[in-house]
Design a protein around this motif. Structure first.
Motif, mmCIF file in Angstrom:
data_model
loop_
_atom_site.group_PDB
_atom_site.id
_atom_site.type_symbol
_atom_site.label_atom_id
_atom_site.label_comp_id
_atom_site.label_asym_id
_atom_site.label_seq_id
_atom_site.Cartn_x
_atom_site.Cartn_y
_atom_site.Cartn_z
ATOM 1 N N ALA A 12 9.087 0.628 -1.618
ATOM 2 C CA ALA A 12 10.527 0.476 -1.471
ATOM 3 C C ALA A 12 11.122 1.027 -0.304
ATOM 4 N N ASP A 13 10.242 1.544 0.455
ATOM 5 C CA ASP A 13 10.782 2.239 2.122
ATOM 6 C C ASP A 13 10.283 1.291 2.852
ATOM 7 N N GLY A 14 9.576 0.300 2.751
ATOM 8 C CA GLY A 14 9.252 -0.838 3.957
ATOM 9 C C GLY A 14 7.957 -0.515 4.317
ATOM 10 N N VAL A 15 6.964 0.297 3.749
ATOM 11 C CA VAL A 15 5.745 0.196 4.266
ATOM 12 C C VAL A 15 4.885 -0.833 3.699
ATOM 13 N N ALA A 16 4.064 -1.809 4.553
ATOM 14 C CA ALA A 16 3.247 -2.765 4.083
ATOM 15 C C ALA A 16 1.817 -2.567 3.563
ATOM 16 N N ILE A 17 1.697 -3.180 2.428
ATOM 17 C CA ILE A 17 0.320 -2.631 1.805
ATOM 18 C C ILE A 17 -0.303 -4.161 1.513
ATOM 19 N N ARG A 18 -1.543 -4.211 1.905
ATOM 20 C CA ARG A 18 -2.457 -5.551 1.718
ATOM 21 C C ARG A 18 -3.236 -5.279 0.445
ATOM 22 N N LEU A 19 -2.892 -6.376 -0.167
ATOM 23 C CA LEU A 19 -3.564 -6.514 -1.485
ATOM 24 C C LEU A 19 -4.664 -7.810 -1.436
ATOM 25 N N GLU A 20 -5.756 -7.578 -1.464
ATOM 26 C CA GLU A 20 -6.817 -8.469 -1.621
ATOM 27 C C GLU A 20 -7.583 -8.505 -2.974
ATOM 28 N N ALA A 21 -8.536 -9.506 -2.966
ATOM 29 C CA ALA A 21 -9.037 -9.546 -4.268
ATOM 30 C C ALA A 21 -10.681 -9.427 -4.448
ATOM 31 N N ASN A 22 -11.215 -8.674 -5.341
ATOM 32 C CA ASN A 22 -12.876 -8.569 -5.590
ATOM 33 C C ASN A 22 -13.168 -10.093 -6.342
ATOM 34 N N LEU A 23 -14.398 -10.801 -5.512
ATOM 35 C CA LEU A 23 -14.575 -11.702 -6.463
ATOM 36 C C LEU A 23 -16.101 -11.879 -6.477
ATOM 37 N N GLU A 24 -16.630 -12.679 -7.410
ATOM 38 C CA GLU A 24 -17.946 -12.517 -7.852
ATOM 39 C C GLU A 24 -18.577 -14.025 -7.869
ATOM 40 N N ARG A 25 -17.613 -14.873 -7.996
ATOM 41 C CA ARG A 25 -18.166 -16.321 -7.848
ATOM 42 C C ARG A 25 -17.125 -17.011 -7.374
ATOM 43 N N ALA A 26 -17.485 -18.162 -6.662
ATOM 44 C CA ALA A 26 -16.514 -18.968 -6.089
ATOM 45 C C ALA A 26 -15.572 -19.627 -7.002
ATOM 46 N N GLU A 27 -16.055 -19.851 -8.093
ATOM 47 C CA GLU A 27 -15.088 -20.302 -9.462
ATOM 48 C C GLU A 27 -13.909 -19.438 -9.750
ATOM 49 N N ASP A 28 -13.723 -18.454 -9.273
ATOM 50 C CA ASP A 28 -12.600 -17.505 -9.535
ATOM 51 C C ASP A 28 -11.577 -17.417 -8.157
ATOM 52 N N VAL A 29 -11.839 -18.360 -7.134
ATOM 53 C CA VAL A 29 -10.996 -18.634 -6.226
ATOM 54 C C VAL A 29 -9.450 -19.072 -6.697
ATOM 55 N N PRO A 30 -9.361 -20.136 -7.789
ATOM 56 C CA PRO A 30 -7.789 -20.355 -8.285
ATOM 57 C C PRO A 30 -7.297 -19.160 -8.717
ATOM 58 N N ALA A 31 -8.082 -18.112 -9.194
ATOM 59 C CA ALA A 31 -7.273 -16.951 -9.792
ATOM 60 C C ALA A 31 -6.849 -16.085 -8.682
ATOM 61 N N LEU A 32 -7.660 -16.057 -7.557
ATOM 62 C CA LEU A 32 -7.022 -15.460 -6.428
ATOM 63 C C LEU A 32 -5.833 -16.112 -5.879
ATOM 64 N N LEU A 33 -5.751 -17.351 -5.650
ATOM 65 C CA LEU A 33 -4.806 -17.850 -4.942
ATOM 66 C C LEU A 33 -3.487 -17.682 -6.040
ATOM 67 N N GLU A 34 -3.763 -17.941 -7.220
ATOM 68 C CA GLU A 34 -2.723 -17.603 -8.319
ATOM 69 C C GLU A 34 -2.104 -16.351 -8.152
ATOM 70 N N ALA A 35 -2.894 -15.406 -8.055
ATOM 71 C CA ALA A 35 -2.391 -13.826 -7.929
ATOM 72 C C ALA A 35 -1.754 -13.626 -6.443
ATOM 73 N N GLY A 36 -1.862 -14.531 -5.566
ATOM 74 C CA GLY A 36 -1.285 -14.207 -4.436
ATOM 75 C C GLY A 36 -1.836 -13.200 -3.519
ATOM 76 N N ALA A 37 -3.457 -13.170 -3.719
ATOM 77 C CA ALA A 37 -4.143 -12.346 -2.970
ATOM 78 C C ALA A 37 -4.229 -12.631 -1.452
ATOM 79 N N GLU A 38 -4.278 -11.588 -0.580
ATOM 80 C CA GLU A 38 -4.079 -11.950 0.815
ATOM 81 C C GLU A 38 -5.486 -12.301 1.531
#
Ligand code: PEP
Ligand code: MG
Length: 286
Positions: A12-38
């Motif tokens: 809310a006060d302008g600090v940038a936070i990076r959000l990435e995803a934990n992945l166990e298999r390549a099949e989960d890439v669509p879920a990561l893209l969907e969630a907007g992970a960086e």
């Protein structure tokens, strides 16, 4: 969907936070893209062994897997953790060292004890590196010496491939000894990733898989909070990136505390990202 990296989440006060995803298999890439992970903050590469033995996971096969993974999320960053296994798990797949079934050698220790397995993985990773934004990370680091030995192997493999110094090499901080020596370890590491799952387990002597002691598994124990603060400060002083990738990061009740401790990068299961983003947008850092 993968063509651009989504912007960071902003408090809310302008600090940038990076959000990435934990992945166990390549099949989960669509879920990561969907969630907007960086990016992928933790790729648990040992899951590649769930379906095949290390012998079948040749350098070529691994190269193809890492290449496809990097390309599928490009231009997002991908942090691949080298196999986090113990000797029992390795022998189950490969039949090696059947005599010794004790779990003492795990993660990076196991990699250093079985240099062929580690080198094969590193060769595949470094060959794939030019195709995306790769970082390599070692699990279960317990000392500066281990990290030095591991980075020497990376250098050696890079020389062999004629591509020296190509990727950032970081340490998982998930054992109390690594957290307590974080200032020293930071000098040997391009980045830190804090694995709170194991850090809590080993700090509190509470097996994370033993439901009889699950009430003692306390992320807010002062010992855990102090270690987290120590790691974040060491990273800041040495000017290396630090992220938190344990389950603690995906707990809505904890993310405010972690931001308060100074963490600005998190990696979590893809499905937890939308909720984390909403919470962060309401947080005031100062
Ligand atoms: C951790 O220990 O916090 C972690 C992220 O690694 P894993 O859960 O795979 O042990
Ligand atoms: Mg761990």
């Amino acid at each position: 969907a993968a063509a651009t990296v989504p912007p960071p989440t902003v408090t809310a006060d302008g600090v940038a936070i990076r959000l990435e995803a934990n992945l166990e298999r390549a099949e989960d890439v669509p879920a990561l893209l969907e969630a907007g992970a960086e990016g992928i903050g933790l790729f648990r590469s040992e899951f590649l062994l769930a379906e095949r033995s290390p012998e079948r996971l040749t350098e070529e096969r691994q190269f193809e897997i890492y290449r496809d993974l990097l390309i599928s999320v490009a231009p997002r960053r991908v942090t691949v953790r080298t196999f986090d296994l113990d000797e029992r798990q390795l022998s189950r797949w490969s039949g090696r060292d059947r005599r010794d079934q004790r779990p003492g050698r795990r993660g990076l220790r196991l990699g250093l004890a079985h240099p062929d397995v580690l080198r094969t993985q590193l060769r595949a990773l470094l060959r794939a590196a030019p195709l995306g934004q790769l970082r390599v990370m070692f699990p279960f680091v317990t000392s500066v010496e281990e990290m030095r030995m591991a980075t020497a192997v990376v250098r050696d493999v890079a020389d062999e491939l004629g591509r020296p110094g190509a990727v950032p090499v970081g340490a998982m901080v998930e054992v109390p000894s690594a957290a307590l020596a974080a200032d020293l370890l930071a000098r040997e590491s391009a980045f830190f990733t804090v694995g709170t799952n194991d850090l809590i387990q080993y700090t509190l002597a509470v097996d994370r898989t033993d439901e009889r002691v699950s009430d003692l598994y306390e992320p807010l124990h002062p010992a855990v909070v102090r270690l987290l603060r120590l790691v974040r400060r060491a990273a800041t002083r040495t000017r290396i990136d630090v992220s938190v990738c344990g389950e603690m990061a995906s707990d809505p009740a904890m993310i405010g505390l972690l931001i308060g401790l100074g963490f600005r990068e998190f990696s979590m299961t893809p499905s937890a990202i939308p909720m984390a983003r909403r919470l962060i947008q309401d947080v005031h850092v100062s």
